[in-house]
Design a protein around this motif. Structure first.
Motif, PDB file in Angstrom:
ATOM      1  N   VAL A  12     -37.546  49.709  17.452  1.00 54.92           N
ATOM      2  CA  VAL A  12     -38.857  49.364  16.894  1.00 54.92           C
ATOM      3  C   VAL A  12     -38.984  49.892  15.470  1.00 54.92           C
ATOM      4  O   VAL A  12     -39.367  49.168  14.549  1.00 54.92           O
ATOM      5  CB  VAL A  12     -39.980  49.938  17.776  1.00 54.92           C
ATOM      6  CG1 VAL A  12     -41.334  49.789  17.086  1.00 54.92           C
ATOM      7  CG2 VAL A  12     -40.001  49.252  19.137  1.00 54.92           C
ATOM      8  N   GLU A  13     -38.649  51.167  15.284  1.00 58.63           N
ATOM      9  CA  GLU A  13     -38.823  51.810  13.976  1.00 58.63           C
ATOM     10  C   GLU A  13     -37.899  51.214  12.915  1.00 58.63           C
ATOM     11  O   GLU A  13     -38.184  51.299  11.722  1.00 58.63           O
ATOM     12  CB  GLU A  13     -38.582  53.307  14.113  1.00 58.63           C
ATOM     13  CG  GLU A  13     -39.648  53.995  14.974  1.00 58.63           C
ATOM     14  CD  GLU A  13     -39.240  55.392  15.413  1.00 58.63           C
ATOM     15  OE1 GLU A  13     -38.250  55.921  14.833  1.00 58.63           O
ATOM     16  OE2 GLU A  13     -39.880  55.955  16.316  1.00 58.63           O
ATOM     17  N   GLY A  14     -36.794  50.588  13.349  1.00 58.49           N
ATOM     18  CA  GLY A  14     -35.861  49.986  12.400  1.00 58.49           C
ATOM     19  C   GLY A  14     -36.016  48.492  12.249  1.00 58.49           C
ATOM     20  O   GLY A  14     -35.185  47.846  11.617  1.00 58.49           O
ATOM     21  N   ALA A  15     -37.094  47.932  12.789  1.00 60.32           N
ATOM     22  CA  ALA A  15     -37.300  46.479  12.715  1.00 60.32           C
ATOM     23  C   ALA A  15     -37.409  46.020  11.264  1.00 60.32           C
ATOM     24  O   ALA A  15     -38.123  46.623  10.467  1.00 60.32           O
ATOM     25  CB  ALA A  15     -38.560  46.084  13.476  1.00 60.32           C
ATOM     26  N   PRO A  16     -36.703  44.956  10.876  1.00 58.96           N
ATOM     27  CA  PRO A  16     -36.792  44.431   9.508  1.00 58.96           C
ATOM     28  C   PRO A  16     -38.185  43.890   9.211  1.00 58.96           C
ATOM     29  O   PRO A  16     -38.978  43.646  10.128  1.00 58.96           O
ATOM     30  CB  PRO A  16     -35.739  43.310   9.492  1.00 58.96           C
ATOM     31  CG  PRO A  16     -34.821  43.623  10.629  1.00 58.96           C
ATOM     32  CD  PRO A  16     -35.696  44.239  11.674  1.00 58.96           C
ATOM     33  N   PRO A  17     -38.506  43.660   7.950  1.00 58.13           N
ATOM     34  CA  PRO A  17     -39.825  43.145   7.574  1.00 58.13           C
ATOM     35  C   PRO A  17     -40.150  41.831   8.276  1.00 58.13           C
ATOM     36  O   PRO A  17     -39.317  40.928   8.334  1.00 58.13           O
ATOM     37  CB  PRO A  17     -39.692  42.922   6.061  1.00 58.13           C
ATOM     38  CG  PRO A  17     -38.600  43.841   5.630  1.00 58.13           C
ATOM     39  CD  PRO A  17     -37.648  43.895   6.772  1.00 58.13           C
ATOM     40  N   GLY A  18     -41.342  41.755   8.832  1.00 53.51           N
ATOM     41  CA  GLY A  18     -41.796  40.519   9.444  1.00 53.51           C
ATOM     42  C   GLY A  18     -41.137  40.167  10.757  1.00 53.51           C
ATOM     43  O   GLY A  18     -41.352  39.068  11.279  1.00 53.51           O
ATOM     44  N   GLU A  19     -40.342  41.076  11.327  1.00 58.21           N
ATOM     45  CA  GLU A  19     -39.580  40.737  12.532  1.00 58.21           C
ATOM     46  C   GLU A  19     -39.894  41.637  13.716  1.00 58.21           C
ATOM     47  O   GLU A  19     -39.144  41.668  14.693  1.00 58.21           O
ATOM     48  CB  GLU A  19     -38.078  40.774  12.215  1.00 58.21           C
ATOM     49  CG  GLU A  19     -37.661  39.774  11.141  1.00 58.21           C
ATOM     50  CD  GLU A  19     -36.204  39.905  10.732  1.00 58.21           C
ATOM     51  OE1 GLU A  19     -35.353  40.109  11.608  1.00 58.21           O
ATOM     52  OE2 GLU A  19     -35.917  39.809   9.521  1.00 58.21           O
TER      53      GLU A  19
END
Length: 273
Positions: A12-19
């Motif tokens: 979750v914390e490493g999710a790319p922008p908008g994803e």
């Protein structure tokens, strides 16, 4: 279970922008045997939204506002200085609700308002689409200035985010912060650009216009650095990944390619019979 929760939280914390929504959908598919796990990820969602400066439109509002630790009121509520409102925010669904009036009061109110005005002129001139905010922090002794610009193009397999955060000390005139760029490209692969540029400047005038001027200078300089780096990569490292000439050190004459004998003419050796 605790180790699984830590692993999933890192997703979750490493999710790319908008994803983030895509990441949550993947987590649900991968953890179907433990459906309640999503409900335990509240701290991870909160950390992601606050660190990424997630933007959200308020019910009845036209302009997005920012989610960050600097404008948090606690208990899931945040405030926006420009619209003079506070609101509840659901970190899992990224939806706002419960809008109330929140008029800013304090020693830095005038500086907040003048900075918002000057910053707005800068942002409108240099960003096609961005959200900004100015918030008094540390018992009204400093200001946090945030700019976030999102550009999502999932149909073309890329998303990007610009984040800049500055802390201004009116007593010393010091302006410290960082500029972060996060771009994810995922067509037939998975490439991600992550940058973090520190900024240290001094605002001699101590005014909102002076703060915006220093921010403009710092971000212009960093944009120019990025452009030079991309040019260097294109002409250097990326070009080195491609073979410039075949093993014969001679260019292929494409208009004659149909008549080449693969072994002799291109490989450089005698053709086998």
């Amino acid at each position: 279970m605790s180790s699984n929760k830590a692993i999933v939280s890192s997703f979750v914390e490493g999710a790319p922008p908008g994803e983030l929504a895509d990441v949550i959908a993947d987590i649900k598919a991968l953890t179907s045997s433990t459906p309640n796990l999503i409900n335990e990820l509240g701290p991870a969602f909160e950390k992601y939204n606050e660190e990424q400066f997630t933007t959200v439109k308020l019910p009845g509002g036209s302009q997005p506002v920012i989610i960050s630790s600097h404008n948090s009121l606690g208990d899931g509520r945040y405030y926006d200085t420009e619209s003079a409102s506070s609101f509840a925010f659901d970190h899992a669904t990224q939806k706002a609700s419960g809008v109330q009036s929140h008029v800013l009061e304090g020693a830095q109110t005038d500086l907040v308002n003048s900075t918002l005005k000057s910053l707005g002129s800068y942002v409108k001139e240099h960003f096609p689409n961005a959200v900004y905010g100015v918030y008094p922090i540390e018992d009204d002794s400093r200001l946090a200035v945030i700019i976030v610009a999102n550009k999502y193009s999932p149909n073309n397999f890329w998303n990007g985010r610009w984040r800049s955060l500055y802390i201004f000390d009116p007593a010393s005139g010091a302006l410290e912060g960082s500029i972060k760029v996060d771009v994810h490209y995922y067509e037939d692969g998975n490439v991600r650009l992550l940058t973090n540029k520190s900024v240290n400047a001094s605002v001699s005038s101590g005014t909102g216009a002076g703060i915006a001027k220093e921010i403009s200078a710092a971000e212009k300089k960093y944009q120019e650095e990025l452009n030079r780096s991309f040019t260097s990569l294109s002409e250097g490292a990326f070009k080195a990944l491609r073979r410039q000439l075949p093993v014969t050190r001679q260019k292929v004459e494409w208009d004659k390619v149909a008549s080449y004998r693969l072994g002799q003419d291109i490989g450089g050796g005698a053709a086998r019979r």
